[in-house]
Design an enzyme around this catalytic site. Structure first.
Site, mmCIF file in Angstrom:
data_model
loop_
_atom_site.group_PDB
_atom_site.id
_atom_site.type_symbol
_atom_site.label_atom_id
_atom_site.label_comp_id
_atom_site.label_asym_id
_atom_site.label_seq_id
_atom_site.Cartn_x
_atom_site.Cartn_y
_atom_site.Cartn_z
ATOM 1 N N TYR A 1 -14.906 -27.731 -89.296
ATOM 2 C CA TYR A 1 -16.180 -27.568 -89.720
ATOM 3 C C TYR A 1 -16.406 -26.054 -89.768
ATOM 4 O O TYR A 1 -16.572 -25.713 -90.581
ATOM 5 C CB TYR A 1 -17.221 -28.086 -89.105
ATOM 6 C CG TYR A 1 -18.544 -27.866 -90.582
ATOM 7 C CD1 TYR A 1 -18.581 -29.344 -91.018
ATOM 8 C CD2 TYR A 1 -19.567 -27.400 -89.924
ATOM 9 C CE1 TYR A 1 -20.147 -29.176 -92.257
ATOM 10 C CE2 TYR A 1 -20.504 -27.173 -90.213
ATOM 11 C CZ TYR A 1 -20.713 -27.698 -91.530
ATOM 12 O OH TYR A 1 -22.126 -27.338 -92.267
ATOM 13 N N SER B 1 -53.157 -37.707 -98.752
ATOM 14 C CA SER B 1 -52.717 -38.218 -97.239
ATOM 15 C C SER B 1 -52.572 -39.687 -97.469
ATOM 16 O O SER B 1 -52.609 -39.985 -98.653
ATOM 17 C CB SER B 1 -53.349 -37.548 -96.376
ATOM 18 O OG SER B 1 -54.303 -37.870 -96.373
ATOM 19 N N GLU C 1 -41.820 -49.263 -94.488
ATOM 20 C CA GLU C 1 -41.373 -48.354 -93.287
ATOM 21 C C GLU C 1 -41.638 -47.291 -93.053
ATOM 22 O O GLU C 1 -43.040 -47.447 -92.161
ATOM 23 C CB GLU C 1 -41.079 -47.188 -94.718
ATOM 24 C CG GLU C 1 -41.071 -47.774 -96.405
ATOM 25 C CD GLU C 1 -41.497 -46.175 -97.067
ATOM 26 O OE1 GLU C 1 -41.822 -44.990 -96.656
ATOM 27 O OE2 GLU C 1 -40.796 -45.786 -98.161
ATOM 28 N N LYS D 1 -42.942 -44.928 -90.191
ATOM 29 C CA LYS D 1 -44.100 -43.598 -90.667
ATOM 30 C C LYS D 1 -43.390 -42.629 -89.589
ATOM 31 O O LYS D 1 -43.804 -42.491 -88.647
ATOM 32 C CB LYS D 1 -45.134 -43.807 -89.994
ATOM 33 C CG LYS D 1 -46.228 -42.375 -90.394
ATOM 34 C CD LYS D 1 -47.620 -42.894 -91.045
ATOM 35 C CE LYS D 1 -48.466 -41.692 -91.232
ATOM 36 N NZ LYS D 1 -48.623 -40.759 -90.939
ATOM 37 N N ASP E 1 -42.941 -39.141 -87.342
ATOM 38 C CA ASP E 1 -43.464 -38.206 -87.007
ATOM 39 C C ASP E 1 -43.113 -36.612 -86.911
ATOM 40 O O ASP E 1 -42.775 -36.640 -86.816
ATOM 41 C CB ASP E 1 -44.065 -38.429 -85.369
ATOM 42 C CG ASP E 1 -45.416 -38.207 -85.321
ATOM 43 O OD1 ASP E 1 -46.323 -37.592 -85.557
ATOM 44 O OD2 ASP E 1 -45.344 -38.064 -84.078
ATOM 45 N N GLU F 1 -40.641 -35.872 -95.241
ATOM 46 C CA GLU F 1 -41.342 -35.207 -93.050
ATOM 47 C C GLU F 1 -39.700 -35.166 -92.798
ATOM 48 O O GLU F 1 -39.146 -35.236 -92.529
ATOM 49 C CB GLU F 1 -41.195 -37.494 -93.027
ATOM 50 C CG GLU F 1 -42.605 -37.293 -92.061
ATOM 51 C CD GLU F 1 -43.662 -36.903 -91.826
ATOM 52 O OE1 GLU F 1 -44.511 -36.554 -93.225
ATOM 53 O OE2 GLU F 1 -44.550 -36.575 -91.467
ATOM 54 N N TYR G 1 -38.898 -39.908 -98.606
ATOM 55 C CA TYR G 1 -39.977 -41.519 -98.838
ATOM 56 C C TYR G 1 -40.312 -41.466 -99.657
ATOM 57 O O TYR G 1 -41.455 -42.252 -100.336
ATOM 58 C CB TYR G 1 -40.556 -41.880 -97.332
ATOM 59 C CG TYR G 1 -41.483 -40.414 -97.268
ATOM 60 C CD1 TYR G 1 -42.568 -40.564 -98.887
ATOM 61 C CD2 TYR G 1 -41.395 -39.342 -96.202
ATOM 62 C CE1 TYR G 1 -43.192 -39.180 -98.650
ATOM 63 C CE2 TYR G 1 -42.877 -38.598 -96.144
ATOM 64 C CZ TYR G 1 -43.333 -38.124 -97.098
ATOM 65 O OH TYR G 1 -44.709 -37.069 -97.084
ATOM 66 N N LYS H 1 -51.325 -47.816 -87.469
ATOM 67 C CA LYS H 1 -50.506 -46.500 -87.308
ATOM 68 C C LYS H 1 -50.165 -47.243 -85.284
ATOM 69 O O LYS H 1 -51.139 -48.231 -85.361
ATOM 70 C CB LYS H 1 -52.029 -45.748 -86.204
ATOM 71 C CG LYS H 1 -51.983 -44.432 -87.787
ATOM 72 C CD LYS H 1 -51.049 -43.156 -87.759
ATOM 73 C CE LYS H 1 -51.054 -42.452 -86.913
ATOM 74 N NZ LYS H 1 -52.032 -41.281 -86.914
ATOM 75 N N CYS I 1 -37.134 -24.971 -46.371
ATOM 76 C CA CYS I 1 -36.804 -24.006 -45.504
ATOM 77 C C CYS I 1 -38.106 -24.124 -44.172
ATOM 78 O O CYS I 1 -37.086 -23.061 -43.757
ATOM 79 C CB CYS I 1 -35.881 -23.251 -45.682
ATOM 80 S SG CYS I 1 -37.349 -21.551 -46.683
ATOM 81 N N CYS J 1 -32.424 -20.248 -49.024
ATOM 82 C CA CYS J 1 -33.280 -21.780 -48.804
ATOM 83 C C CYS J 1 -32.655 -22.266 -48.771
ATOM 84 O O CYS J 1 -31.664 -22.461 -50.144
ATOM 85 C CB CYS J 1 -34.806 -20.704 -49.497
ATOM 86 S SG CYS J 1 -35.294 -23.102 -49.653
HETATM 87 S S1 IVH Z 1 -45.433 -41.470 -98.137
HETATM 88 C C1 IVH Z 1 -49.344 -40.280 -100.901
HETATM 89 N N1 IVH Z 1 -44.114 -42.586 -96.239
HETATM 90 O O1 IVH Z 1 -47.558 -39.494 -93.049
HETATM 91 C C2 IVH Z 1 -48.818 -40.283 -99.481
HETATM 92 N N2 IVH Z 1 -45.613 -41.041 -95.759
HETATM 93 O O2 IVH Z 1 -50.298 -39.340 -93.901
HETATM 94 C C3 IVH Z 1 -47.518 -40.311 -99.586
HETATM 95 N N3 IVH Z 1 -44.975 -39.445 -93.240
HETATM 96 O O3 IVH Z 1 -48.181 -37.041 -95.457
HETATM 97 C C4 IVH Z 1 -47.157 -40.182 -98.126
HETATM 98 N N4 IVH Z 1 -43.464 -40.705 -92.939
HETATM 99 O O4 IVH Z 1 -46.099 -36.834 -94.092
HETATM 100 C C5 IVH Z 1 -45.256 -41.521 -97.149
HETATM 101 N N5 IVH Z 1 -42.640 -43.093 -95.075
HETATM 102 C C6 IVH Z 1 -42.769 -42.228 -95.288
HETATM 103 C C7 IVH Z 1 -43.685 -41.856 -94.267
HETATM 104 C C8 IVH Z 1 -45.153 -40.520 -94.796
HETATM 105 C C9 IVH Z 1 -44.352 -40.468 -92.324
HETATM 106 C C10 IVH Z 1 -46.306 -38.743 -93.216
HETATM 107 C C11 IVH Z 1 -46.537 -38.360 -94.472
HETATM 108 C C12 IVH Z 1 -47.656 -38.380 -95.021
HETATM 109 C C13 IVH Z 1 -48.237 -38.843 -94.135
HETATM 110 C C14 IVH Z 1 -49.371 -39.377 -94.841
#
Ligand code: IVH
Length: 667
Positions: free
Chosen positions: A40, A86, A117, A119, A121, A174, A226, A314, A411, A431
């Protein structure tokens, strides 16, 4: 240059770009590479070489952009086309059922399909494509204005730079760092005296906000997309189909995404995730439930902060209470005393935790940890056990203060703590704990990589007095090894071979192996690239060292003082005498014939005269036309002339073509 050559160059560049992106996709999206890293790198080097030679063919979407371009002055602000909202968070099933009720009520139907899905981090980014090209990438910022981190995002090899879709498209995803990369990065930062990151998310965010994209490139960030922020002329009607379409376009889409009928299906699936989450190579902090129909999403709309069609479930923070049964001290290779809490075993994030490193006495004081305390423990990045805080209410007066010993627990010599440092060290350079840890460091994989030599064998060798330091490994004999515990003839031979193999490790491995304080793998690589030999590094001044990007004052000081130390120089000499390579491969090659003078006579079969001369010169040798007493070699081909006679008379060494080839060629 003729049109013809230009056309050919262009075609080669295009072919290389296609090949490289194909391999990026296989490696970073499908996780099934089909070529080696070296192959590569070769393709990439050739592409960069051609683009530099023919700048008219440079392109912002070329994979060469992924190694990281020029350092930026700052990040421009970018207004998002559509605000980046968010998600509302919920923490239990009842709240999910409430969410489902609100959705059904607003839509006036009982039949709702959801997509579940993980989430991820990390941190949210927006990727804008125009005319099939990645033109702009930005962080979320405050949701309406983010920072332009396009150059940094280009270093993420799973982000397509060019698409087979020409309309305007804004994709959201993300950016994250895997748990493995996080652990490696922190280990290295600790070694280099840099502060460590609390979790992979912070490490990813730090990596993406580097002004130097080359540093971002080294953080090995990754991404899952996503969703779509903005799209023109699309007839896709569900979120799930949209994701599948993005996947087809070449975007990395998480493979654990499922379509489910009604909230009941969602709740059933969530149960599976409680354990599964810890088996993933990246961190997730929950699950996202999204209404699948895009039409329904549009009807549901958004509140000021978040969409009504999605919700984040969460996971409860993975922390548990346990008891600090004791605090143990270990002595490391640089003599640092590291306290570690011995915990009453407790299951956290999918495995049993028994110990948590406390790093130094200041941390114990800050957190006010006593032996016998009940504490909250979690795992940073799902991996590294850490005491968060003491549960003071549970104290009953039997807890004991921890005091760092005044003497080294191994030691018995004095320990010191220098002003301005958090670490306490054993002063005794011989030591036995330091010796052993130095040897273990020397033989470790990123250092000299002596395979098959484990801690137990090192212990045995030290106990028997067969080695006193790592350089002694190179003097070990078969008879000495074969009599050791758990060692047969076969493993003794294997070990000797592994030791022999380690002599030709790249220069950066050797520099790292020396265990110079604050010099981790990255710094060792920089130093090897710059100096190309240990001798040049040993002679470097503080100024020369700090002029290298990424080598700071602390590192430079530490290098100078390491080479000032007589016993260190002595150690290095013993490695040299044992035959350990002290130069980078290119340096060793270009100096193979250094100072040697050659005379060529007769006809060579494999090379022309000029080729032979160029080869000798490229390896640092000289070619003259006359044989003299100072000539080192006369290369005699077919039908040699009078030069051969003269060489014989003067007693100059004469070699034939095969001997010459053996001297200069690898194969
Ligand atoms: S959908 C309108 N899908 O979580 C917001 N968010 O608090 C739509 N995140 O800002 C977000 N995985 O940074 C979505 N599968 C996922 C995600 C995801 C991580 C994060 C993203 C977002 C925060 C939401």
């Amino acid at each position: 240059m003729t049109m013809d050559t230009k056309e050919k160059v262009k075609a080669e560049i295009e072919d290389l770009r296609k090949q490289i992106e194909e391999h990026n996709y296989r490696y970073y999206v499908l996780n099934t590479p089909t070529i080696t890293d070296e192959q590569y790198d070769k393709l990439m080097q050739r592409l960069i070489e051609l683009e530099n030679k023919y700048p008219e063919f440079k392109s912002p979407t070329s994979p060469s952009q992924r190694v990281g371009g020029a350092v930026q002055e700052g990040f421009k602000e970018v207004k998002h086309i559509v605000p980046m909202l968010s998600l509302d968070n919920v923490f239990d099933e009842t709240s999910l059922i409430d969410f489902d009720r609100r959705v059904k009520q607003a839509l006036g139907t009982l039949d709702v399909e959801y997509v579940l899905e993980p989430k991820i981090d990390g941190l949210a980014v927006s990727l804008v494509y125009e005319n099939g090209m990645f033109v702009r990438g930005a962080t979320r910022g405050d949701g309406s204005v983010g920072e332009d981190v396009t150059q940094n995002l280009k270093t993420i090899r799973s982000i397509p730079l060019a698409l087979d879709y020409k309309n305007m498209l804004e994709v959201r995803g993300e950016v994250y760092m895997t748990k493995d990369t996080f652990v490696k990065l922190n280990k290295e930062r600790k070694e280099e005296g840099e502060p460590v990151f609390a979790n992979p998310r912070n490490a990813a965010a730090g990596g993406l906000r580097q002004l130097d994209p080359k540093i971002t490139a080294k953080r090995s960030l990754n991404i899952f997309v996503y969703g779509v922020g903005h799209i023109e002329n699309s007839d896709i009607s569900t979120h799930f189909d949209m994701l599948m379409w993005l996947k087809e376009l070449g975007f990395p889409v998480n493979t654990d995404i499922t379509k489910l009928k009604g909230i009941k299906g969602v709740l059933e699936r969530i149960a599976d995730w409680q354990h599964k989450r810890f088996d993933l190579p990246y961190m997730i902090d929950g699950l996202v439930v999204k209404v699948n129909s895009l039409e329904y999403q549009r009807i549901l709309g958004n509140t000021a902060k978040s969409p009504r069609w999605a919700i984040a479930y969460k996971f409860p923070a993975e922390k548990k209470q346990t008891v600090v049964q004791d605090i143990e001290i270990t002595v490391g290779r640089t003599g640092v005393l590291t306290p570690t809490a011995i915990l009453k075993p407790v299951e956290i994030a999918g495995s049993i935790v028994k110990r948590a490193v406390l790093h130094n006495e200041d941390i114990i004081k800050q957190k006010d940890i006593k032996i016998g305390d009940t504490v909250w423990v979690h795992k940073a990045g799902d991996v590294i056990p850490e005491i968060i805080e003491v549960v003071k209410d549970k104290r009953n007066g039997t807890e004991r203060d921890f005091v760092l010993p005044k003497k080294c627990p191994v030691c018995g010599e004095a320990v010191i703590r220098l002003k301005g440092e958090v670490a306490t060290r054993c002063v005794n350079i011989s030591c036995s704990a330091r010796t052993k840890e130095s040897i273990l460091h020397f033989i470790s994989r990123p250092a000299m990589n002596i395979k098959g030599l484990g801690e137990r064998t090192v212990d045995n060798l030290l106990k028997k007095g067969l080695i006193k330091d790592a350089a002694d490994l190179y003097a070990l004999k078969f008879e000495q090894l074969v009599n050791l515990e758990r060692m047969g003839e076969k493993s003794a031979n294997n070990l000797l071979k592994a030791i022999e193999d380690s002599k030709t490790r790249p220069l950066h491995n050797l520099i790292f192996a020396l265990g110079i304080r604050h010099i981790g793998q990255t710094a060792a690589k920089k130093l090897a690239e710059h100096f190309k030999s240990i001798d040049k590094l040993a002679k470097a001044t503080q100024e020369e060292l700090t002029s290298i990007p990424e080598i700071g004052d602390k590192m430079a000081e530490s290098i100078v003082s390491w080479f000032d130390d007589k016993s260190n120089r002595n150690f290095l000499e013993r490695l040299r005498r044992a035959g350990v390579a002290m130069e980078s491969k290119e340096e060793a090659k270009s100096s193979l014939l250094k100072g040697k003078s050659f005379v060529l006579t007769g006809k060579l079969e494999s090379f022309s005269r000029t080729q032979a001369q160029e080869l000798i010169e490229s390896l640092g040798g000289k070619v003259s036309s006359q044989v003299s007493k100072r000539t080192d070699y006369v290369v005699a081909g077919k039908d040699p002339g009078s030069k051969l006679e003269r060489a014989k008379k003067l007693g100059v060494k004469i070699i034939d073509e095969d001997e010459f080839k053996n001297m200069i060629l690898m194969r």
